[in-house]
Design a protein around this motif. Structure first.
Motif, mmCIF file in Angstrom:
data_model
loop_
_atom_site.group_PDB
_atom_site.id
_atom_site.type_symbol
_atom_site.label_atom_id
_atom_site.label_comp_id
_atom_site.label_asym_id
_atom_site.label_seq_id
_atom_site.Cartn_x
_atom_site.Cartn_y
_atom_site.Cartn_z
ATOM 1 N N GLN A 65 0.823 -1.203 0.000
ATOM 2 C CA GLN A 65 0.000 0.000 0.000
ATOM 3 C C GLN A 65 0.860 1.257 0.000
ATOM 4 O O GLN A 65 0.561 2.242 -0.681
ATOM 5 N N VAL A 66 1.954 1.222 0.784
ATOM 6 C CA VAL A 66 2.859 2.376 0.829
ATOM 7 C C VAL A 66 3.489 2.612 -0.534
ATOM 8 O O VAL A 66 3.578 3.738 -1.030
ATOM 9 N N GLN A 68 2.327 1.695 -3.442
ATOM 10 C CA GLN A 68 1.287 2.142 -4.375
ATOM 11 C C GLN A 68 0.973 3.621 -4.181
ATOM 12 O O GLN A 68 0.775 4.368 -5.136
ATOM 13 N N SER A 69 0.940 4.050 -2.903
ATOM 14 C CA SER A 69 0.690 5.465 -2.622
ATOM 15 C C SER A 69 1.806 6.336 -3.164
ATOM 16 O O SER A 69 1.557 7.402 -3.745
ATOM 17 N N ALA A 70 3.066 5.901 -3.016
ATOM 18 C CA ALA A 70 4.199 6.671 -3.544
ATOM 19 C C ALA A 70 4.143 6.753 -5.063
ATOM 20 O O ALA A 70 4.401 7.797 -5.668
ATOM 21 N N GLU A 71 3.776 5.650 -5.700
ATOM 22 C CA GLU A 71 3.674 5.643 -7.164
ATOM 23 C C GLU A 71 2.566 6.569 -7.632
ATOM 24 O O GLU A 71 2.712 7.288 -8.621
ATOM 25 N N ALA A 72 1.451 6.586 -6.913
ATOM 26 C CA ALA A 72 0.349 7.471 -7.285
ATOM 27 C C ALA A 72 0.755 8.931 -7.144
ATOM 28 O O ALA A 72 0.431 9.777 -7.973
ATOM 29 N N THR A 73 1.509 9.228 -6.069
ATOM 30 C CA THR A 73 1.982 10.610 -5.870
ATOM 31 C C THR A 73 2.913 11.031 -6.993
ATOM 32 O O THR A 73 2.825 12.138 -7.528
ATOM 33 N N GLN A 74 3.831 10.137 -7.388
ATOM 34 C CA GLN A 74 4.760 10.443 -8.475
ATOM 35 C C GLN A 74 4.030 10.633 -9.794
ATOM 36 O O GLN A 74 4.349 11.531 -10.580
ATOM 37 N N GLN A 75 3.019 9.808 -10.056
ATOM 38 C CA GLN A 75 2.241 9.929 -11.283
ATOM 39 C C GLN A 75 1.480 11.252 -11.316
ATOM 40 O O GLN A 75 1.403 11.924 -12.359
#
Length: 266
Positions: A65-66, A68-75
């Motif tokens: 989950q962490v 995935q959250s970092a990837e979403a922020t970068q996107q």
């Protein structure tokens, strides 16, 4: 029973020395034990208490989950930068289009103005053609405007003698000429020094009306001070000039190519 029988005494019997010694030993042992316990308790109380906290261990699901959250922020950041770049490009394109539109409007205005001037000049030339045709007709029947005398006759004679010579840009004779070169050399025959180019020759004398031409007048095409061609009026509605490379020096009627104006130097 005898009244003299011994009576049992109510006094407690004395403890023996061994009993007292045993009890004294037990008491000493208890006190010793208490002393040891007290000392141990005091020693333990003097030592600092250390407490260890155990952090929770990330499980596999929580780590995913962490990530995935970092990837979403970068996107999201990438999308923001891309949108900013697109907005900047659109703004630049809009400015460039506005600039091109202003340039196109200026060019259209310039072309429209040039077309208007050209139309006005054509109308003026057509009107002058009619006027010159009338002038030529009247000149042919009027000896005062058709017969050259004096200096004018000498200039005209020289110009007519060059008919048939070649036209060469910059030519000043003796067998090839340009329009202003022929005029300059012709008037030099009578001691008149003309400027070299057509623009200056169109303002070298007194401006005269095309309805009042006399032999020896210099005809010009274009406006005074910016003429692009000159020739000499020889009378009877005719002129002589070095026209162009295809015709050379010719004698033509005014209606062949109506001039814009005339200047008199004689």
């Amino acid at each position: 029973m005898s009244h003299t029988a011994p009576i049992r005494s109510h006094r407690k019997p004395r403890r023996s020395a061994s009993t007292i010694a045993m009890r004294t030993g037990v008491a000493s042992g208890v006190l010793g034990t208490l002393a040891v316990a007290t000392a141990a308790g005091s020693a333990n109380a003097a030592e600092p208490v250390t407490q260890t906290l155990e952090l929770p261990v990330l499980t596999g699901d929580l780590a995913a989950q962490v990530a995935q959250s970092a990837e979403a922020t970068q996107q999201a950041a990438s999308n923001y930068q891309l949108q900013a770049a697109r907005d900047a490009a659109a703004s630049a394109a809009a400015k460039e289009a506005k600039k091109d539109l202003a340039h196109a409007k200026a060019e259209a205005t310039k072309k429209a103005e040039a077309a208007r001037k050209a139309a006005a000049e054509r109308a003026t030339r057509n009107a002058e053609r009619t006027t010159l045709s009338t002038t030529a007709s009247s000149s042919s029947s009027s000896s005062s405007t058709s017969t050259a005398t004096g200096a004018a006759a000498a200039v005209i004679a020289f110009a007519k003698a060059q008919v048939g010579d070649a036209y060469v840009s910059g030519g000043t004779g003796p067998n090839s000429w340009d329009c202003s070169g022929l005029m300059q050399t012709a008037f030099k025959q009578v001691g008149i020094s003309l400027p070299r180019v057509s623009q200056d020759q169109s303002t070298a004398g007194t401006q005269v009306s095309l309805n009042n031409l006399q032999p020896g007048d210099i005809l010009y095409w274009g406006s005074a001070g910016s003429a692009y061609h000159v020739a000499i009026y020889v009378g009877d509605g005719m002129f002589v000039g070095a026209q162009n490379p295809s015709t050379g020096v010719v004698e033509r009627p005014l209606s062949y190519d109506p001039p814009t104006g005339a200047v008199r130097v004689l």
